[in-house]
Design a protein around this motif. Structure first.
Motif, PDB file in Angstrom:
ATOM      1  N   VAL A 123       0.838  -1.087   0.018  1.00  0.00           N
ATOM      2  CA  VAL A 123       0.192  -0.104   0.125  1.00  0.00           C
ATOM      3  C   VAL A 123       0.920   1.354   0.056  1.00  0.00           C
ATOM      4  CG1 VAL A 123      -0.343   0.341   2.551  1.00  0.00           C
ATOM      5  CG2 VAL A 123      -2.104   1.150   0.867  1.00  0.00           C
ATOM      6  N   VAL A 124       2.016   1.464   0.620  1.00  0.00           N
ATOM      7  CA  VAL A 124       2.744   2.478   0.743  1.00  0.00           C
ATOM      8  C   VAL A 124       3.291   2.959  -0.626  1.00  0.00           C
ATOM      9  CG1 VAL A 124       5.117   3.659   1.413  1.00  0.00           C
ATOM     10  CG2 VAL A 124       3.426   2.248   3.175  1.00  0.00           C
ATOM     11  N   PRO A 125       3.818   2.235  -1.688  1.00  0.00           N
ATOM     12  CA  PRO A 125       3.925   2.609  -2.955  1.00  0.00           C
ATOM     13  C   PRO A 125       2.872   3.136  -3.785  1.00  0.00           C
ATOM     14  CG  PRO A 125       5.211   0.551  -2.601  1.00  0.00           C
ATOM     15  CD  PRO A 125       4.328   0.852  -1.423  1.00  0.00           C
ATOM     16  N   VAL A 126       1.788   2.549  -3.488  1.00  0.00           N
ATOM     17  CA  VAL A 126       0.424   2.924  -4.068  1.00  0.00           C
ATOM     18  C   VAL A 126      -0.020   4.266  -3.460  1.00  0.00           C
ATOM     19  CG1 VAL A 126      -2.167   2.618  -4.263  1.00  0.00           C
ATOM     20  CG2 VAL A 126      -0.450   0.763  -4.326  1.00  0.00           C
ATOM     21  N   ILE A 127       0.022   4.613  -2.209  1.00  0.00           N
ATOM     22  CA  ILE A 127      -0.086   5.965  -1.661  1.00  0.00           C
ATOM     23  C   ILE A 127       0.663   6.928  -2.238  1.00  0.00           C
ATOM     24  CG2 ILE A 127      -0.160   7.391   0.408  1.00  0.00           C
ATOM     25  CD1 ILE A 127      -0.987   4.928   1.947  1.00  0.00           C
ATOM     26  N   ILE A 128       2.214   6.599  -2.275  1.00  0.00           N
ATOM     27  CA  ILE A 128       3.260   7.773  -2.872  1.00  0.00           C
ATOM     28  C   ILE A 128       2.807   7.775  -4.359  1.00  0.00           C
ATOM     29  CG2 ILE A 128       5.414   7.738  -3.588  1.00  0.00           C
ATOM     30  CD1 ILE A 128       6.227   6.310  -0.713  1.00  0.00           C
ATOM     31  N   ALA A 129       2.498   6.717  -5.087  1.00  0.00           N
ATOM     32  CA  ALA A 129       2.097   6.967  -6.628  1.00  0.00           C
ATOM     33  C   ALA A 129       1.068   7.996  -6.780  1.00  0.00           C
ATOM     34  CB  ALA A 129       2.159   5.728  -7.299  1.00  0.00           C
ATOM     35  N   ARG A 130       0.116   7.835  -5.819  1.00  0.00           N
ATOM     36  CA  ARG A 130      -1.274   8.236  -5.894  1.00  0.00           C
ATOM     37  C   ARG A 130      -1.141   9.783  -5.503  1.00  0.00           C
ATOM     38  NH1 ARG A 130      -6.665   6.657  -2.998  1.00  0.00           N
ATOM     39  NH2 ARG A 130      -5.627   7.807  -1.280  1.00  0.00           N
ATOM     40  N   PHE A 132       1.543  11.394  -4.028  1.00  0.00           N
ATOM     41  CA  PHE A 132       2.768  12.317  -4.283  1.00  0.00           C
ATOM     42  C   PHE A 132       3.438  12.010  -5.862  1.00  0.00           C
ATOM     43  CE2 PHE A 132       2.265  10.946   0.043  1.00  0.00           C
ATOM     44  CZ  PHE A 132       2.100  12.190   0.738  1.00  0.00           C
ATOM     45  N   PRO A 133       2.462  12.318  -6.640  1.00  0.00           N
ATOM     46  CA  PRO A 133       3.157  11.824  -8.098  1.00  0.00           C
ATOM     47  C   PRO A 133       4.319  12.770  -8.538  1.00  0.00           C
ATOM     48  CG  PRO A 133       1.110  13.286  -8.117  1.00  0.00           C
ATOM     49  CD  PRO A 133       1.304  12.770  -6.685  1.00  0.00           C
ATOM     50  N   ALA A 134       4.326  13.741  -7.872  1.00  0.00           N
ATOM     51  CA  ALA A 134       5.469  14.966  -8.451  1.00  0.00           C
ATOM     52  C   ALA A 134       6.770  14.457  -7.450  1.00  0.00           C
ATOM     53  CB  ALA A 134       5.199  16.263  -8.367  1.00  0.00           C
ATOM     54  N   ARG A 135       6.650  13.821  -6.312  1.00  0.00           N
ATOM     55  CA  ARG A 135       7.661  13.564  -5.586  1.00  0.00           C
ATOM     56  C   ARG A 135       7.860  12.172  -5.372  1.00  0.00           C
ATOM     57  NH1 ARG A 135       6.168  16.950  -0.460  1.00  0.00           N
ATOM     58  NH2 ARG A 135       3.821  16.418  -0.898  1.00  0.00           N
ATOM     59  N   THR A 136       7.692  11.207  -6.132  1.00  0.00           N
ATOM     60  CA  THR A 136       7.691   9.811  -5.844  1.00  0.00           C
ATOM     61  C   THR A 136       9.224   9.351  -5.306  1.00  0.00           C
ATOM     62  OG1 THR A 136       8.162   9.437  -8.175  1.00  0.00           O
ATOM     63  CG2 THR A 136       5.960   9.181  -7.696  1.00  0.00           C
ATOM     64  N   ALA A 137      10.077   9.953  -6.124  1.00  0.00           N
ATOM     65  CA  ALA A 137      11.679   9.679  -5.518  1.00  0.00           C
ATOM     66  C   ALA A 137      11.977   9.954  -4.021  1.00  0.00           C
ATOM     67  CB  ALA A 137      12.586  10.004  -6.603  1.00  0.00           C
ATOM     68  N   PRO A 138      11.760  11.332  -3.644  1.00  0.00           N
ATOM     69  CA  PRO A 138      12.192  11.799  -2.488  1.00  0.00           C
ATOM     70  C   PRO A 138      11.134  10.947  -1.453  1.00  0.00           C
ATOM     71  CG  PRO A 138      11.199  13.514  -3.791  1.00  0.00           C
ATOM     72  CD  PRO A 138      11.374  12.429  -4.560  1.00  0.00           C
ATOM     73  N   ALA A 139       9.907  10.809  -1.868  1.00  0.00           N
ATOM     74  CA  ALA A 139       9.219  10.221  -1.058  1.00  0.00           C
ATOM     75  C   ALA A 139       9.431   8.514  -0.626  1.00  0.00           C
ATOM     76  CB  ALA A 139       7.588  10.194  -1.302  1.00  0.00           C
ATOM     77  N   THR A 140       9.888   8.161  -1.774  1.00  0.00           N
ATOM     78  CA  THR A 140      10.184   6.535  -1.812  1.00  0.00           C
ATOM     79  C   THR A 140      11.601   6.406  -0.853  1.00  0.00           C
ATOM     80  OG1 THR A 140       9.166   6.057  -3.741  1.00  0.00           O
ATOM     81  CG2 THR A 140      10.844   4.431  -2.985  1.00  0.00           C
ATOM     82  N   GLY A 141      12.290   7.513  -1.041  1.00  0.00           N
ATOM     83  CA  GLY A 141      13.523   7.475  -0.510  1.00  0.00           C
ATOM     84  C   GLY A 141      13.468   7.604   1.018  1.00  0.00           C
ATOM     85  N   LEU A 142      12.688   8.537   1.515  1.00  0.00           N
ATOM     86  CA  LEU A 142      12.333   8.607   2.841  1.00  0.00           C
ATOM     87  C   LEU A 142      11.709   7.477   3.492  1.00  0.00           C
ATOM     88  CD1 LEU A 142      10.839  12.324   2.779  1.00  0.00           C
ATOM     89  CD2 LEU A 142      12.726  11.578   4.082  1.00  0.00           C
TER      90      LEU A 142
END
Length: 404
Positions: A123-130, A132-142
């Motif tokens: 679910v976390v990658p889904v929430i990040i993609a949905r 935070f679409p403009a911040r997928t890399a920093p959000a995934t990194g955090l």
């Protein structure tokens, strides 16, 4: 004002996701530091005790498709709530009882934990993609950094807690972190609109590329499966065998070999931060992927060619295992068009990838035993890291506007 409010809500949601992420590895990594006490307390032999550590990885594979279905039915935010409740219940049940009841509780609680964490993994990658679409890399990194931080906390604090509370109290105490995360999550999301597919909208026919068949027909799905399988196989192999390997190859002390896990786990945080920073500095994704893959390859290659420099190789691989996680799931977010496609792609990548990863300790152990040394086992690990790097090169190649 509305833009400010939206930004504040987005930041609050990201913080809540990160607090949730603290709970996605601590229940697993809190067990090994007190495993001998757990085995003695429950009367388990080495094989059964090892199963308690291995079951979650098996759940990550087997339960991933069901987790995807759950997210579609209740929505990503509600799925996080389900995951946190499962972590709390599983953590408490795992440490309850003694004798036969305690053994049953330990295994049942571990299955509940593994299943709940699987929901979180998807679910976390889904929430990040949905969200935070403009911040997928920093959000995934955090997200990756916080998961690794949780691992470091659990690995370092569980044994001291066991000295005060006993092993049951020590592993049960990590439920407190999940309770805090659950309260924080409910407060943060109570005014945010969740979008479960089956609740807030009338049934809509899925596009062909969003279905399971469509996702599994996409070449990029299988490329990412290979990448994640190589990443996870290498991680579980190193986690399971690095101390014994160093003792055999170099004759280092038990304490030194045991402490080798610290730079490998801790420096993953650096890798999780460095990749988003590099991408923000306009380093191409392919460039970041190549560097992280080479750092991973350096561990088995370095131990084969210059084992006396083991601390360098372990440290570089630690950076790589955090950075490659960010690369893989950022590519997932970039290459999927819709939430449904993202959800199923994440589930497929994790289901197949973790199925391969769950075999890593047994495969490396069997190769080591059959060959009577570590050279063949390191060659197997070298193959898994090379597979990871090759798949990432394919996944990050330049493409036209259409994504497939």
């Amino acid at each position: 004002m509305s833009n400010i409010r939206a930004a504040a809500c987005g930041s609050a949601l990201l913080v809540a996701v990160l607090v949730f992420a603290l709970n996605l590895r601590t229940p697993i990594t809190s067990l090994p530091p007190v495993m001998s006490d757990v085995a003695a307390g429950l009367g388990l032999d080495q094989t059964l005790a090892g199963l308690l550590v291995g079951i979650p990885a098996l759940c990550f594979s087997v339960v991933a498709p069901a987790a995807s279905t759950l997210i579609a039915k209740v929505g990503p935010y509600a799925a996080v709530t389900v995951a946190l409740v499962g972590v709390i219940v599983g953590t408490l049940v795992r440490s309850a009882g003694s004798g036969t009841v305690g053994v049953v509780a330990a295994f049942a609680g571990t299955v509940v934990l593994g299943s709940a964490i699987t929901v979180g993994n998807v679910v976390v990658p889904v929430i990040i993609a949905r969200d935070f679409p403009a911040r997928t890399a920093p959000a995934t990194g955090l997200y990756s950094s916080v998961m690794n931080l949780g691992s470091v906390f659990a690995t370092s604090l569980t044994a001291p807690l066991a000295a005060l509370l006993g092993w049951r109290g020590a592993i049960a105490s990590w439920a407190v972190v999940a309770v805090v995360a659950l309260v924080w999550w409910k407060i943060t999301t109570r005014r945010l609109v969740d979008r479960p597919a089956a609740v807030h909208a009338p049934p809509v026919a899925e596009r062909p590329e969003e279905t399971w068949a469509g996702v599994l027909r996409r070449p990029i799905t299988w490329v990412l499966v290979v990448a994640f399988a190589g990443q996870s196989f290498s991680y579980f192999a190193v986690t399971g065998w690095l101390p014994e390997l160093l003792r055999d190859l170099l004759g280092v002390s038990v304490t030194t070999a045991g402490n080798a896990a610290a730079p490998f786990q801790g420096l993953a945080i650096a890798g999780s931060v460095l990749v988003p920073l590099a991408l923000a500095a306009r380093v191409p994704m392919r460039g970041a992927a190549v560097v992280m893959a080479l750092l991973w390859v350096s561990l088995p290659a370095g131990l084969l060619l210059a084992p006396q420099w083991w601390l360098l190789w372990v440290s570089l691989a630690g950076i790589a295992q955090g950075g490659n996680f960010v690369v893989i799931f950022t590519v997932v977010a970039q290459r999927c068009r819709t939430v449904a496609q993202t959800r199923r792609t994440v589930a497929a990548v994790q289901a197949f990838g973790y199925a391969v990863a769950a075999s890593a300790p047994a495969v490396i152990g069997a190769v080591h035993a059959a060959s009577g040394g570590w050279t063949a086992a390191l060659v197997v690990m070298l193959g898994s890291t090379l597979a990871l790097g090759t798949a990432e090169l394919v996944a990050t190649r330049r493409r036209g506007p259409a994504r497939s």
